[in-house]
Structures are given as structure tokens and as C-alpha cells.
Design a protein around this motif. Structure first.
Motif, PDB file in Angstrom:
ATOM      1  N   ARG A  12       0.546  -1.312  -0.019  1.00  0.00           N
ATOM      2  CA  ARG A  12      -0.114   0.329   0.069  1.00  0.00           C
ATOM      3  C   ARG A  12       0.445   1.527  -0.236  1.00  0.00           C
ATOM      4  O   ARG A  12       1.193   1.418   0.593  1.00  0.00           O
ATOM      5  N   CYS A  13       0.657   1.946  -1.258  1.00  0.00           N
ATOM      6  CA  CYS A  13       0.908   3.521  -1.131  1.00  0.00           C
ATOM      7  C   CYS A  13       1.412   4.356  -0.315  1.00  0.00           C
ATOM      8  O   CYS A  13      -0.927   5.040  -0.354  1.00  0.00           O
ATOM      9  N   LYS A  14       1.287   5.450   0.646  1.00  0.00           N
ATOM     10  CA  LYS A  14       0.788   6.841   0.769  1.00  0.00           C
ATOM     11  C   LYS A  14       0.772   7.635   0.397  1.00  0.00           C
ATOM     12  O   LYS A  14      -0.054   8.510  -0.143  1.00  0.00           O
ATOM     13  N   GLN A  20       0.126   6.639 -10.899  1.00  0.00           N
ATOM     14  CA  GLN A  20       0.375   6.981 -11.757  1.00  0.00           C
ATOM     15  C   GLN A  20       1.245   6.015 -12.991  1.00  0.00           C
ATOM     16  O   GLN A  20       1.417   6.321 -14.276  1.00  0.00           O
ATOM     17  N   LEU A  21       2.531   5.840 -12.422  1.00  0.00           N
ATOM     18  CA  LEU A  21       3.272   4.967 -13.154  1.00  0.00           C
ATOM     19  C   LEU A  21       2.328   3.555 -13.961  1.00  0.00           C
ATOM     20  O   LEU A  21       2.063   3.956 -15.067  1.00  0.00           O
ATOM     21  N   ASN A  26      -0.075   2.062 -19.153  1.00  0.00           N
ATOM     22  CA  ASN A  26      -1.349   1.444 -19.939  1.00  0.00           C
ATOM     23  C   ASN A  26      -1.781   2.764 -20.646  1.00  0.00           C
ATOM     24  O   ASN A  26      -1.798   2.273 -21.894  1.00  0.00           O
ATOM     25  N   VAL A  27      -1.270   3.596 -20.196  1.00  0.00           N
ATOM     26  CA  VAL A  27      -1.483   4.455 -21.333  1.00  0.00           C
ATOM     27  C   VAL A  27      -0.545   4.282 -23.006  1.00  0.00           C
ATOM     28  O   VAL A  27      -0.984   4.692 -23.745  1.00  0.00           O
ATOM     29  N   VAL A 114       8.621  -2.878 -11.399  1.00  0.00           N
ATOM     30  CA  VAL A 114       7.933  -2.188 -10.797  1.00  0.00           C
ATOM     31  C   VAL A 114       6.477  -2.536 -10.767  1.00  0.00           C
ATOM     32  O   VAL A 114       5.413  -2.288  -9.619  1.00  0.00           O
ATOM     33  N   SER A 115       5.479  -2.870 -11.655  1.00  0.00           N
ATOM     34  CA  SER A 115       4.499  -3.222 -11.450  1.00  0.00           C
ATOM     35  C   SER A 115       4.380  -5.052 -12.422  1.00  0.00           C
ATOM     36  O   SER A 115       4.139  -4.638 -13.903  1.00  0.00           O
TER      37      SER A 115
END
Length: 166
Positions: A12-14, A20-21, A26-27, A114-115
Motif C-alpha cells: 500500500r502506497c501513501k 500514476q506509473l 497503460n496509456v 515495478v508493476s
């Protein structure tokens, strides 16, 4: 700053940088695939439009009758005239095709750690793009002149650098 909650397997990120990454990647994959599709469709439309104009102009066969059909050889001639497989041409080129594939692989190799979910999306986008390039090779550029090669030459060193950086 991200933290792993005790007993939870989800990171979980704060802040929203991770999300956004993911959205940016995706874009990137979506827009890149759409631009490749557009760069394939535009030459196809130009070739078909030129062939249709030639048929409508009243091409005649050897018996003097109006030609209603367009042979595959005539279509390939139009493809070669309007979208040949050479650098800075609508039909693509060896350098541009390799650059597209290597850039997609680079983004996939660098950001899949990263993802990890992006690896699936990137893999599907790469397969779709590869199939689009194969489709363009068959129906738009209509088989370029064959030239021998020892391998992928300098692209291998580029891929080595990408793998080292990733």
C-alpha cells in the motif's frame, strides 16, 4: 513511500506515484498500439483508393472489355509504388520495425519489476503489435526484396544493454 501492512500481501502506497506509473504505462502501450495500427491502415487505404481509382478510370483487358477485377499482381504493384519497404516510407523498414519491437521490449523489461501486472498487458500489446507488423508485411508492403543477413547484428548489442539496464 510504500509499506507492507502486517499479515497483508498487498503493498500500500501513501502517495499516488505507483498508480500514476501504472496509468502512464497503460496509456503508453495503448497509444503505441493504436499509432502502429494507424500507420498500417493509412497506407492500406491509399493503396485501395488508388486501385479503385484505376478501376473506375476504365482499365481495359486484352479483349477491350472494361476491367472489373483487380489482380493480385496489380495490387502488389500499387503497394510497391505507394508503400514500399524502405526507410522513411509508409510501408515501414527494417530499422523502424526493429526499433518498435526493441522499444516495446525495453519498456516491458524495465518496468515489469515495478508493476508485474503490466507485464501481462505489455506482453499482449507486444504480440498484437507483432501481428500488425506481420499483417503489414503481407498486405501493405507485399514482400520486400529478400536480402541475406547473418543475424540481427547491432540490435543484439542494443538488447544486451537493455537487459543490463533492466
Amino acid at each position: 513511500a510504500c509499506e507492507l501492512v502486517r499479515g497483508d500481501t498487498v503493498l500500500r502506497c501513501k502517495d499516488t506515484c505507483y498508480l500514476q506509473l501504472q496509468q502512464t504505462l497503460n496509456v503508453l502501450y495503448f497509444s503505441h498500439t493504436l499509432s502502429t495500427l494507424a500507420l498500417i491502415i493509412v497506407p492500406m487505404i491509399r493503396v485501395r483508393w488508388a486501385a479503385r481509382a484505376e478501376i473506375d478510370k476504365g482499365g481495359h483487358d486484352e479483349h477491350g472489355e472494361t476491367q472489373q477485377e483487380y489482380s493480385l499482381l496489380q495490387y502488389q504493384e500499387k503497394c510497391h509504388m505507394l508503400a514500399s519497404y524502405q526507410y522513411e516510407s509508409a510501408g515501414g523498414s527494417y530499422v523502424k520495425d526493429f526499433m518498435e519491437v526493441v522499444l516495446g521490449f525495453s519498456v516491458l523489461a524495465c518496468f515489469s519489476l515495478v508493476s508485474p501486472g503490466m507485464a501481462v498487458i505489455g506482453f499482449i500489446a507486444q504480440i498484437f503489435e507483432y501481428r500488425l507488423l506481420a499483417f503489414r508485411m503481407v498486405w501493405v508492403t507485399c514482400r520486400p526484396y529478400p536480402a541475406g543477413s547473418e543475424g540481427i547484428s547491432e540490435w543484439l548489442s542494443v538488447l544486451d544493454v537493455v537487459l543490463y539496464v533492466a
